[in-house]
Scaffold this active site. Structure first.
Site, PDB file in Angstrom:
ATOM      1  N   ASP A   7      36.775  33.641  -4.958  1.00 40.41           N
ATOM      2  CA  ASP A   7      36.740  34.613  -6.348  1.00 40.41           C
ATOM      3  C   ASP A   7      36.198  33.976  -7.523  1.00 40.41           C
ATOM      4  OD1 ASP A   7      37.525  36.555  -8.162  1.00 40.41           O
ATOM      5  OD2 ASP A   7      38.903  37.555  -6.947  1.00 40.41           O
ATOM      6  N   SER A  50      34.431  39.629  -8.924  1.00 40.04           N
ATOM      7  CA  SER A  50      35.335  40.114  -8.230  1.00 40.04           C
ATOM      8  C   SER A  50      35.255  41.649  -7.835  1.00 40.04           C
ATOM      9  CB  SER A  50      36.819  39.638  -8.568  1.00 40.04           C
ATOM     10  OG  SER A  50      37.745  39.827  -7.443  1.00 40.04           O
TER      11      SER A  50
END
Length: 348
Positions: A205, A68
């Protein structure tokens, strides 16, 4: 960018590449956490300034893993972007990516309605920033080994983007860096996933399963190279991992009580990854630094709290861990293997 990961799995154990028995393998692991990536970037900026002797962070690590916001930082470090420029990314682009609530009530109501019916943030601002920062660079342009976790839907499947530092890693090096960054950072409820039109898949993510990518990095290192666990040295940087808590009555209730259970999952996977790494390597080979207490509870889109508290905290943590951090910057590392990509002009 896309391959069927399960169909491409090896039927036999990966052939491990040679590695000198007297040479350490140094890993830098960077957690996810939205705007709290400012803490990571500032900590690395101070390390580069204090220990780097004029060289970039990537010259000191054999492999960099990031999930991320940590993946965005890892990609930047892989290109040789100065850590100070990465801090400026959070300063200048962070405000557009994580805008404040409107001041007036009508604006707030519209924003809250948007949150109920779709992602909390506009992905366009992030995409624009990533394209400007990474330009036309491909993942394979990195002279540093990179490992970037992501996740695919609607058919759930783990994806890990890797540079071509092993002959088995045939495809990811051709992926534009901005797309890798966008894929790993598409946090559910916050940002729209990255669609891969050819396959119908959507990348979201990597923090869903590996917000702390340290074990992903370790598995890659130990299966791609002929190294022993006691050769591995890990510098793991977190962004704060406040535990998800429920009262005892709420534990037995339903959807409303558990609506933020994804936070519990991310806390457990992050904490567990650190524990596993220390069990495997020994605590003395795994340096973990992260915000704690109230600073760990800063929300991943709280721009003001992040800038008010995290830069000073990063400075304090570098000062408190000077000796342990300096150990990682004693010697530079060699460049990585390139099984399919060409050697670009290095910025490291």
């Amino acid at each position: 960018m896309f391959t069927d990961r399960r169909a491409g799995s090896l039927a036999t154990r990966r052939v491990r590449q040679p590695w000198p028995k007297d040479k350490p393998f140094k890993i830098l692991s960077l957690d996810g956490g939205g705007i709290k990536g400012l803490y990571t970037a500032e900590l690395l900026r101070l390390c580069e300034e204090r220990f780097g002797r004029g060289l970039r962070i990537g010259r000191y690590f054999d492999l960099i893993a990031g999930t991320s916001t940590g993946g965005i930082i890892a990609l930047g470090l892989g290109l040789g972007i100065p850590a100070g420029d990465i801090v400026s990314f959070y300063e200048t682009d962070g405000r557009a990516i994580f805008p404040p609530l409107p001041v007036r009530l009508p604006g707030r109501l519209r924003t809250w309605w948007t949150w109920l019916n779709g992602p909390k943030l506009r992905h366009e601002a992030l995409e624009k920033a990533l394209k400007r920062r990474f330009e036309d660079h491909l993942l394979g342009d990195s002279p540093v080994r990179l490992v970037i976790p992501a996740f695919m839907m609607p058919k759930t499947e783990i994806a890990v983007f890797k540079t071509d530092h092993h002959a088995d890693f045939r495809h990811d090096h051709l992926t534009p860096m901005w797309k890798v960054a966008r894929a790993t950072s598409a946090a559910p409820t916050y940002l729209k996933g990255l669609e891969h039109e050819e396959s119908g898949r959507v990348f979201i993510d990597g923090g869903v399963w590996a917000n702390n990518p340290v074990m992903v990095a370790l598995v890659d290192a130990l299966t791609a190279y002929d190294i022993a666990s006691d050769q591995v040295q890990v510098f793991s940087i977190g962004t704060g991992n406040a535990p998800f808590e429920l009262s005892k009555p709420d534990v037995f209730r339903g959807l409303i009580a558990w609506r933020e259970a994804i936070k519990a999952a991310m806390f457990l996977t992050t904490d567990n990854a650190t524990s596993q790494a220390k069990l495997l390597l020994g605590p003395e080979r795994c340096l973990r630094i992260e915000p704690s207490g109230d600073n760990a509870g800063i929300e991943m889109d709280d721009y003001h709290a992040a800038f008010a508290r995290l830069p000073a905290l990063a400075a304090a943590h570098v000062e408190a861990n000077t000796e342990e951090i300096a150990h990682f910057f004693t010697d530079v590392v060699d460049g990585r293997e390139r099984h399919y990509s060409k050697q670009p002009e290095s910025r490291v």
